[in-house]
Write a protein that holds these residues in place. Structure first.
Motif, PDB file in Angstrom:
ATOM      1  N   GLU A 156      89.234  20.065  63.139  1.00 45.81           N
ATOM      2  CA  GLU A 156      88.579  19.448  61.981  1.00 45.81           C
ATOM      3  C   GLU A 156      88.186  18.006  62.284  1.00 45.81           C
ATOM      4  OE1 GLU A 156      87.549  20.634  59.134  1.00 45.81           O
ATOM      5  OE2 GLU A 156      88.235  22.662  59.563  1.00 45.81           O
ATOM      6  N   LEU A 157      89.070  17.296  62.991  1.00 47.40           N
ATOM      7  CA  LEU A 157      88.769  15.913  63.359  1.00 47.40           C
ATOM      8  C   LEU A 157      87.557  15.857  64.282  1.00 47.40           C
ATOM      9  CD1 LEU A 157      89.419  12.897  63.394  1.00 47.40           C
ATOM     10  CD2 LEU A 157      91.015  13.326  65.279  1.00 47.40           C
ATOM     11  N   GLN A 158      87.503  16.790  65.243  1.00 50.74           N
ATOM     12  CA  GLN A 158      86.363  16.818  66.159  1.00 50.74           C
ATOM     13  C   GLN A 158      85.061  17.063  65.397  1.00 50.74           C
ATOM     14  OE1 GLN A 158      86.557  15.977  69.374  1.00 50.74           O
ATOM     15  NE2 GLN A 158      88.736  15.648  69.051  1.00 50.74           N
ATOM     16  N   ASP A 159      85.098  17.960  64.424  1.00 52.79           N
ATOM     17  CA  ASP A 159      83.913  18.208  63.600  1.00 52.79           C
ATOM     18  C   ASP A 159      83.530  16.955  62.822  1.00 52.79           C
ATOM     19  OD1 ASP A 159      83.737  20.794  64.480  1.00 52.79           O
ATOM     20  OD2 ASP A 159      84.771  21.670  62.750  1.00 52.79           O
ATOM     21  N   ASN A 160      84.539  16.281  62.283  1.00 46.33           N
ATOM     22  CA  ASN A 160      84.311  15.066  61.522  1.00 46.33           C
ATOM     23  C   ASN A 160      83.695  13.973  62.402  1.00 46.33           C
ATOM     24  OD1 ASN A 160      86.307  12.789  59.487  1.00 46.33           O
ATOM     25  ND2 ASN A 160      84.300  13.642  59.105  1.00 46.33           N
ATOM     26  N   LEU A 161      84.242  13.821  63.611  1.00 42.65           N
ATOM     27  CA  LEU A 161      83.734  12.806  64.537  1.00 42.65           C
ATOM     28  C   LEU A 161      82.323  13.136  65.010  1.00 42.65           C
ATOM     29  CD1 LEU A 161      86.920  12.077  66.694  1.00 42.65           C
ATOM     30  CD2 LEU A 161      85.890  10.621  64.935  1.00 42.65           C
ATOM     31  N   LEU A 162      82.025  14.436  65.157  1.00 41.89           N
ATOM     32  CA  LEU A 162      80.675  14.834  65.541  1.00 41.89           C
ATOM     33  C   LEU A 162      79.674  14.453  64.457  1.00 41.89           C
ATOM     34  CD1 LEU A 162      78.695  16.299  67.403  1.00 41.89           C
ATOM     35  CD2 LEU A 162      79.332  18.447  66.264  1.00 41.89           C
ATOM     36  N   GLU A 163      80.059  14.682  63.206  1.00 44.20           N
ATOM     37  CA  GLU A 163      79.202  14.298  62.084  1.00 44.20           C
ATOM     38  C   GLU A 163      78.978  12.794  62.075  1.00 44.20           C
ATOM     39  OE1 GLU A 163      79.319  14.206  57.184  1.00 44.20           O
ATOM     40  OE2 GLU A 163      80.873  15.254  58.300  1.00 44.20           O
ATOM     41  N   ILE A 164      80.059  12.040  62.308  1.00 45.67           N
ATOM     42  CA  ILE A 164      79.967  10.581  62.318  1.00 45.67           C
ATOM     43  C   ILE A 164      79.096  10.096  63.470  1.00 45.67           C
ATOM     44  CG2 ILE A 164      81.292   8.457  62.654  1.00 45.67           C
ATOM     45  CD1 ILE A 164      83.635   9.927  61.219  1.00 45.67           C
ATOM     46  N   ALA A 165      79.317  10.671  64.660  1.00 45.60           N
ATOM     47  CA  ALA A 165      78.541  10.267  65.836  1.00 45.60           C
ATOM     48  C   ALA A 165      77.058  10.542  65.632  1.00 45.60           C
ATOM     49  CB  ALA A 165      79.048  11.001  67.076  1.00 45.60           C
ATOM     50  N   THR A 166      76.746  11.685  65.025  1.00 50.10           N
ATOM     51  CA  THR A 166      75.349  12.029  64.744  1.00 50.10           C
ATOM     52  C   THR A 166      74.729  11.004  63.813  1.00 50.10           C
ATOM     53  OG1 THR A 166      75.838  14.384  65.020  1.00 50.10           O
ATOM     54  CG2 THR A 166      73.822  13.813  63.843  1.00 50.10           C
ATOM     55  N   LEU A 167      75.484  10.633  62.772  1.00 45.72           N
ATOM     56  CA  LEU A 167      74.988   9.645  61.815  1.00 45.72           C
ATOM     57  C   LEU A 167      74.824   8.285  62.477  1.00 45.72           C
ATOM     58  CD1 LEU A 167      74.183   8.873  58.954  1.00 45.72           C
ATOM     59  CD2 LEU A 167      76.585   8.517  58.426  1.00 45.72           C
ATOM     60  N   TRP A 168      75.776   7.894  63.297  1.00 41.21           N
ATOM     61  CA  TRP A 168      75.708   6.620  64.007  1.00 41.21           C
ATOM     62  C   TRP A 168      74.450   6.543  64.853  1.00 41.21           C
ATOM     63  CZ3 TRP A 168      79.685   2.951  66.270  1.00 41.21           C
ATOM     64  CH2 TRP A 168      80.632   2.585  65.301  1.00 41.21           C
ATOM     65  N   LEU A 169      74.218   7.580  65.652  1.00 40.10           N
ATOM     66  CA  LEU A 169      73.052   7.584  66.532  1.00 40.10           C
ATOM     67  C   LEU A 169      71.755   7.565  65.738  1.00 40.10           C
ATOM     68  CD1 LEU A 169      74.286  10.186  69.179  1.00 40.10           C
ATOM     69  CD2 LEU A 169      73.958   7.725  69.545  1.00 40.10           C
ATOM     70  N   PHE A 170      71.755   8.300  64.630  1.00 40.22           N
ATOM     71  CA  PHE A 170      70.568   8.323  63.785  1.00 40.22           C
ATOM     72  C   PHE A 170      70.328   6.947  63.173  1.00 40.22           C
ATOM     73  CE2 PHE A 170      68.272   9.302  59.839  1.00 40.22           C
ATOM     74  CZ  PHE A 170      67.213  10.025  60.364  1.00 40.22           C
TER      75      PHE A 170
END
Length: 414
Positions: free
Chosen positions: A58-72
């Motif tokens: 779940e944390l990995q999914d959460n971090l992936l969402e965050i990383a995607t938003l950061w890059l965007f």
């Protein structure tokens, strides 16, 4: 006990944002600390290895969402920061707005501009560009804060009528609950509610404001990069609809083209200066997003969002949708909408349109309730959590009028 402790951490994060002006502790740092602490607590309290693996996933999914938003965010901010530094936004404003305009008319025009822009591109880009408009006018602190609030509401409202404008709208559309033609009808309630708010805000706004007259001379490369930016926005929508390409990938591609074109003309020092500008101004925004999304991810992990979905199913859909929209001012509307769709509520067309409008616009009721609000709070010094609260009655009235119009349209379509 564990859930109570974790909910208290989320409550402390909210309090740290509310009382930032009193504590003088940056909200980005407090939310990041409490967000990290909440996940550390989940790992420490895990009873066995199986549960730990679930939490880690779940944390990995959460971090992936965050990383995607950061890059965007990073790619969008780079474009906007460059065009703003080169005076492009100021030039666009000079073409769209007169050099001297009444405060009332400016509010209405900026509101409509933000509404239309957010319908065709993402909320982050629309917010950054719209806030950039404010810097080109000589506004006092009170008017600037009021117009920032107006932009937040207009940006969130603009995205509900097109699948390109808001993720939650796209989620409900992909679920097969509404058709494209149905969504387009939401332009009316969205437009009416935004104009209503602009009118309310302009009642005590007298006088005229003047645009900054010192326009910079554009180079050919600046125009080329502006065209790249517009093309990137258009391709983001087209490629996502046709091939389901994530928007972040298209924007990063556009950013790489911008750097390649810029490299042929600008010196290394100038490129570094632009990047430094972004790092210094926007880093707090990124950290704040990180902390908020970590906390929302924790609430999803402990089942709080699922409990809200179950509570939703036990009430009248029209009332439940309205309250859900208000709830999205505290919880991220994407996981909240996902939880509601997972519960598979049986709604009429009016109910689905009401839910679409509510989760899209309801986040405007608090400054931390949407990406537009968080960005505005980090960029406009006059805008804080507490100062935003004085506008809640006007925001709630506009949101309510838009919601009622949405239900009426839904029933007519049915």
């Amino acid at each position: 006990m564990l859930n109570i402790f974790l909910l208290s951490l989320a409550g402390l994060a909210l309090l740290s944002i509310i009382f930032e002006e009193l504590t003088h502790i940056n909200k980005a740092k407090t939310t990041l600390f409490l967000g990290c602490l909440s996940w550390i607590t989940l790992f420490v309290a895990s009873p066995d290895a199986h549960e730990t693996s679930i939490i880690n996933a779940e944390l990995q999914d959460n971090l992936l969402e965050i990383a995607t938003l950061w890059l965007f965010l990073m790619s969008t901010m780079t474009f906007v920061a460059y065009l703003n530094a080169k005076g492009m936004i100021e030039i666009v404003v000079s073409k769209l707005f007169p050099k001297s305009i009444s405060v009332r008319m400016l509010m209405i025009q900026v509101a409509i501009f933000s509404l239309l822009l957010s319908a065709i591109c993402d909320n982050v880009t629309a917010t950054l560009v719209s806030l950039g408009l404010l810097t080109t006018f000589q506004l006092d602190s009170n008017i600037k804060r009021r117009m920032s609030v107006l932009i937040i509401f207009a940006v969130n409202s603009g995205g509900v009528s097109l699948i390109t404008g808001d993720v939650t709208t796209l989620m409900i559309f992909l679920g097969g609950h509404v058709h494209m033609a149905d969504l387009l009808m939401l332009v009316l309630p969205a437009g009416v509610s935004v104009v209503l708010l602009a009118t309310l805000f302009s009642l005590k706004a007298n006088g005229r404001v003047y645009a900054n007259s010192s326009l910079q001379t554009l180079e050919t490369v600046d125009i080329i990069i502006a065209v790249i930016f517009v093309c990137t926005i258009v391709l983001t929508m087209v490629l996502n609809i046709l091939f389901a390409i994530p928007p972040v990938l298209t924007f990063l591609s556009g950013l790489s083209i911008m750097f390649l074109v810029g490299k042929t003309v600008h010196t290394d020092n100038e490129e570094i200066r632009i990047l430094e500008y972004i790092r210094q101004v926007e880093f707090d925004t990124l950290l704040f997003f990180l902390g908020i999304l970590l906390l929302v991810g924790m609430l999803k992990q402990i089942g709080t969002l699922d409990e809200l979905a179950q509570l939703y199913a036990t009430h009248d859909p029209n009332i439940a949708n309205y309250v859900t929209g208000m709830g999205s001012a505290l919880l991220d509307n994407v996981p909240l909408t996902a939880a509601l769709l997972k519960a598979e509520p049986q709604l009429t067309l009016a109910g689905w349109l009401g839910l679409t409008y509510a989760v899209g616009v309801g986040g405007s009721l608090l400054v931390i309730g949407s990406a537009a609000g968080i960005i505005a709070m980090s960029k406009v010094n006059e805008l804080t959590f507490v100062s935003y609260l004085k506008y809640v009655p006007a925001l709630l009235l506009s949101y309510s009028v838009g919601y009622l119009l949405t239900l009426m349209i839904g029933r007519l379509l049915s």
